[in-house]
Design a protein around this motif. Structure first.
Motif, PDB file in Angstrom:
ATOM      1  N   THR A   1       0.830  -1.205   0.000  1.00  0.00           N
ATOM      2  CA  THR A   1       0.000   0.000   0.000  1.00  0.00           C
ATOM      3  C   THR A   1       0.865   1.256   0.000  1.00  0.00           C
ATOM      4  O   THR A   1       0.553   2.244  -0.679  1.00  0.00           O
ATOM      5  CB  THR A   1      -0.939   0.014   1.212  1.00  0.00           C
ATOM      6  N   ALA A   2       1.971   1.234   0.759  1.00  0.00           N
ATOM      7  CA  ALA A   2       2.874   2.384   0.805  1.00  0.00           C
ATOM      8  C   ALA A   2       3.463   2.674  -0.574  1.00  0.00           C
ATOM      9  O   ALA A   2       3.597   3.837  -0.979  1.00  0.00           O
ATOM     10  CB  ALA A   2       3.983   2.135   1.821  1.00  0.00           C
ATOM     11  N   VAL A   3       3.808   1.626  -1.309  1.00  0.00           N
ATOM     12  CA  VAL A   3       4.343   1.803  -2.664  1.00  0.00           C
ATOM     13  C   VAL A   3       3.256   2.338  -3.593  1.00  0.00           C
ATOM     14  O   VAL A   3       3.504   3.223  -4.431  1.00  0.00           O
ATOM     15  CB  VAL A   3       4.912   0.476  -3.198  1.00  0.00           C
TER      16      VAL A   3
ATOM     17  N   SER B   1       1.682   7.315   5.416  1.00  0.00           N
ATOM     18  CA  SER B   1       1.098   6.757   4.193  1.00  0.00           C
ATOM     19  C   SER B   1       2.179   6.183   3.277  1.00  0.00           C
ATOM     20  O   SER B   1       1.888   5.393   2.377  1.00  0.00           O
ATOM     21  CB  SER B   1       0.288   7.815   3.443  1.00  0.00           C
ATOM     22  N   LEU B   2       3.441   6.577   3.520  1.00  0.00           N
ATOM     23  CA  LEU B   2       4.561   6.101   2.703  1.00  0.00           C
ATOM     24  C   LEU B   2       5.389   5.043   3.413  1.00  0.00           C
ATOM     25  O   LEU B   2       6.427   4.621   2.898  1.00  0.00           O
ATOM     26  CB  LEU B   2       5.461   7.273   2.303  1.00  0.00           C
ATOM     27  N   GLY B   3       4.934   4.614   4.611  1.00  0.00           N
ATOM     28  CA  GLY B   3       5.607   3.508   5.280  1.00  0.00           C
ATOM     29  C   GLY B   3       6.388   3.851   6.527  1.00  0.00           C
ATOM     30  O   GLY B   3       7.210   3.054   6.982  1.00  0.00           O
ATOM     31  N   LEU B   4       6.159   5.020   7.136  1.00  0.00           N
ATOM     32  CA  LEU B   4       6.907   5.421   8.330  1.00  0.00           C
ATOM     33  C   LEU B   4       6.815   4.381   9.441  1.00  0.00           C
ATOM     34  O   LEU B   4       7.813   4.108  10.125  1.00  0.00           O
ATOM     35  CB  LEU B   4       6.384   6.769   8.846  1.00  0.00           C
ATOM     36  N   ASP B   5       5.636   3.796   9.617  1.00  0.00           N
ATOM     37  CA  ASP B   5       5.452   2.830  10.701  1.00  0.00           C
ATOM     38  C   ASP B   5       5.948   1.431  10.335  1.00  0.00           C
ATOM     39  O   ASP B   5       5.952   0.533  11.187  1.00  0.00           O
ATOM     40  CB  ASP B   5       3.970   2.746  11.085  1.00  0.00           C
TER      41      ASP B   5
ATOM     42  N   LEU C   1      12.115   2.081   3.950  1.00  0.00           N
ATOM     43  CA  LEU C   1      10.989   2.119   3.027  1.00  0.00           C
ATOM     44  C   LEU C   1      10.496   3.541   2.814  1.00  0.00           C
ATOM     45  O   LEU C   1      10.310   3.978   1.662  1.00  0.00           O
ATOM     46  CB  LEU C   1       9.843   1.253   3.557  1.00  0.00           C
ATOM     47  N   VAL C   2      10.296   4.288   3.895  1.00  0.00           N
ATOM     48  CA  VAL C   2       9.769   5.646   3.753  1.00  0.00           C
ATOM     49  C   VAL C   2      10.787   6.548   3.064  1.00  0.00           C
ATOM     50  O   VAL C   2      10.418   7.411   2.261  1.00  0.00           O
ATOM     51  CB  VAL C   2       9.331   6.219   5.119  1.00  0.00           C
ATOM     52  N   ILE C   3      12.070   6.343   3.313  1.00  0.00           N
ATOM     53  CA  ILE C   3      13.103   7.135   2.639  1.00  0.00           C
ATOM     54  C   ILE C   3      13.106   6.846   1.139  1.00  0.00           C
ATOM     55  O   ILE C   3      13.173   7.753   0.303  1.00  0.00           O
ATOM     56  CB  ILE C   3      14.484   6.873   3.254  1.00  0.00           C
ATOM     57  N   SER C   4      13.016   5.574   0.787  1.00  0.00           N
ATOM     58  CA  SER C   4      12.989   5.198  -0.631  1.00  0.00           C
ATOM     59  C   SER C   4      11.782   5.795  -1.335  1.00  0.00           C
ATOM     60  O   SER C   4      11.912   6.368  -2.433  1.00  0.00           O
ATOM     61  CB  SER C   4      12.967   3.672  -0.750  1.00  0.00           C
ATOM     62  N   ASN C   5      10.615   5.679  -0.714  1.00  0.00           N
ATOM     63  CA  ASN C   5       9.394   6.195  -1.335  1.00  0.00           C
ATOM     64  C   ASN C   5       9.425   7.708  -1.456  1.00  0.00           C
ATOM     65  O   ASN C   5       9.067   8.268  -2.504  1.00  0.00           O
ATOM     66  CB  ASN C   5       8.177   5.750  -0.527  1.00  0.00           C
ATOM     67  N   MET C   6       9.857   8.393  -0.404  1.00  0.00           N
ATOM     68  CA  MET C   6       9.881   9.844  -0.431  1.00  0.00           C
ATOM     69  C   MET C   6      10.939  10.359  -1.412  1.00  0.00           C
ATOM     70  O   MET C   6      10.731  11.383  -2.081  1.00  0.00           O
ATOM     71  CB  MET C   6      10.139  10.388   0.974  1.00  0.00           C
ATOM     72  N   THR C   7      12.038   9.652  -1.541  1.00  0.00           N
ATOM     73  CA  THR C   7      13.065  10.044  -2.498  1.00  0.00           C
ATOM     74  C   THR C   7      12.508  10.006  -3.924  1.00  0.00           C
ATOM     75  O   THR C   7      12.758  10.916  -4.732  1.00  0.00           O
ATOM     76  CB  THR C   7      14.289   9.120  -2.393  1.00  0.00           C
ATOM     77  N   SER C   8      11.730   8.969  -4.239  1.00  0.00           N
ATOM     78  CA  SER C   8      11.119   8.871  -5.566  1.00  0.00           C
ATOM     79  C   SER C   8      10.175  10.040  -5.820  1.00  0.00           C
ATOM     80  O   SER C   8      10.141  10.618  -6.915  1.00  0.00           O
ATOM     81  CB  SER C   8      10.357   7.550  -5.695  1.00  0.00           C
TER      82      SER C   8
END
Length: 305
Positions: free
Chosen positions: A71-73, A101-105, A110-117
């Protein structure tokens, strides 16, 4: 009575059954009233209409506290597509995202990868991305991520909440980064150990933060529906000789529409926070909890065009 009302709406915001019912049945009712649409493509026309009236926007795909990597992806891909649409349609709009929503929990990597994109896409298209603030237990992690990303990206901003004791110090620590800051009162139920319990204390701290941000020379977004706070900001800006291009007002879509346009006519930057998506119920309950007067604004929004 105000405390009771706030607690009631915060309690309702966490009711899973009501949230599921709202997803299934309420989208058509609230579209065009408190959300722009159930997805971003269906929201574009409303955003264009707001832009035509001189109103900038910040769009937010509703939903938080994701506990699935898949879901985060998916949320990341949705954010990237939204940025590309903002650019393609030439919308005067920022985008807001929640780290949960991007995977912080789920995990930091994961959240760093998603936010970087997301930020790579935002920098490419020149679209500002605001890291939204959530409840106090996640505040420190959120600000750490903001500081990390701000070293590499320009198109990034964040939010500080006036009801938290820590915020004055957070503002001081962030000032060296010269951030774009969105100042809000705060909408989550927090214990008295970390947050001011009384509205008058939150209001006084909010005023203090606005002045602090102005004096530090930071671009400041004052997110409020409160007439008193709006007039305070106008007076403070005049007294400190802060130009109108150094700050803006922000309000929620569907609330205080007339006031929004009046501020534009007076020469102030006015940005409308425009949510979209099916997870509107929790967002709406927290907005009602923030300020009881929002109940009357919301009701008028439902019965008027």
């Amino acid at each position: 009575m105000e405390t009771v009302t706030k607690n009631l709406f915060l309690f309702l915001s966490k009711n899973n059954w009501l949230n599921e019912m709202a997803k299934k049945r309420g989208g058509n009712i609230v579209t065009g009233k408190i959300i722009a649409g159930t997805d971003f493509p269906s929201s574009v026309q409303i955003i264009k209409e707001l832009n035509t009236r001189g109103l900038a926007t910040t769009v937010d795909h509703l939903g938080e506290f994701v506990n699935s990597e898949k879901t985060a992806v998916e949320r990341t891909e949705e954010a990237i597509a939204t940025i590309e649409t903002i650019s393609r349609e030439r919308l005067d709009s920022h985008m807001s995202v929640k780290m949960t929503s991007l995977g912080l929990d789920i995990g930091r990597d994961l959240v760093i990868s998603n936010m970087t994109s997301i930020l790579d896409t935002a920098e490419k298209h020149g679209v500002m991305v605001t890291i939204d603030m959530e409840d106090e237990p996640r505040c420190e992690k959120t600000l750490e991520l903001f500081k990390q990303f701000k070293q590499s990206y320009n198109c990034i901003s964040t939010v500080l909440q006036a009801y938290l004791y820590r915020t004055e110090q957070d503002l001081k620590e962030l000032s060296s980064l010269k951030p774009f800051l969105r100042l809000v009162k705060g909408a989550y139920k927090e214990p008295q150990t970390v947050a001011y319990p009384d509205k008058k204390d939150v209001d006084e701290n909010y005023k203090k933060l606005i002045e602090q941000s102005f004096r530090l020379g930071l671009y400041t977004a004052i997110a409020t529906h409160d007439d008193h706070m709006i007039e305070y900001t106008k007076g403070l800006a005049a007294r400190l000789q802060i130009p109108n291009n150094q700050f803006e007002f922000q309000m929620l879509y569907g609330m205080r529409n007339k006031t929004q346009l009046e501020l534009v006519e007076q020469g102030y930057k006015m940005r409308v926070y425009v949510p979209y998506g099916r997870d509107w119920y929790g967002y709406f309950m927290r907005r009602l909890a923030e300020r009881p007067a929002n109940i009357s604004f919301a009701f008028k929004g439902f019965v008027k065009n």
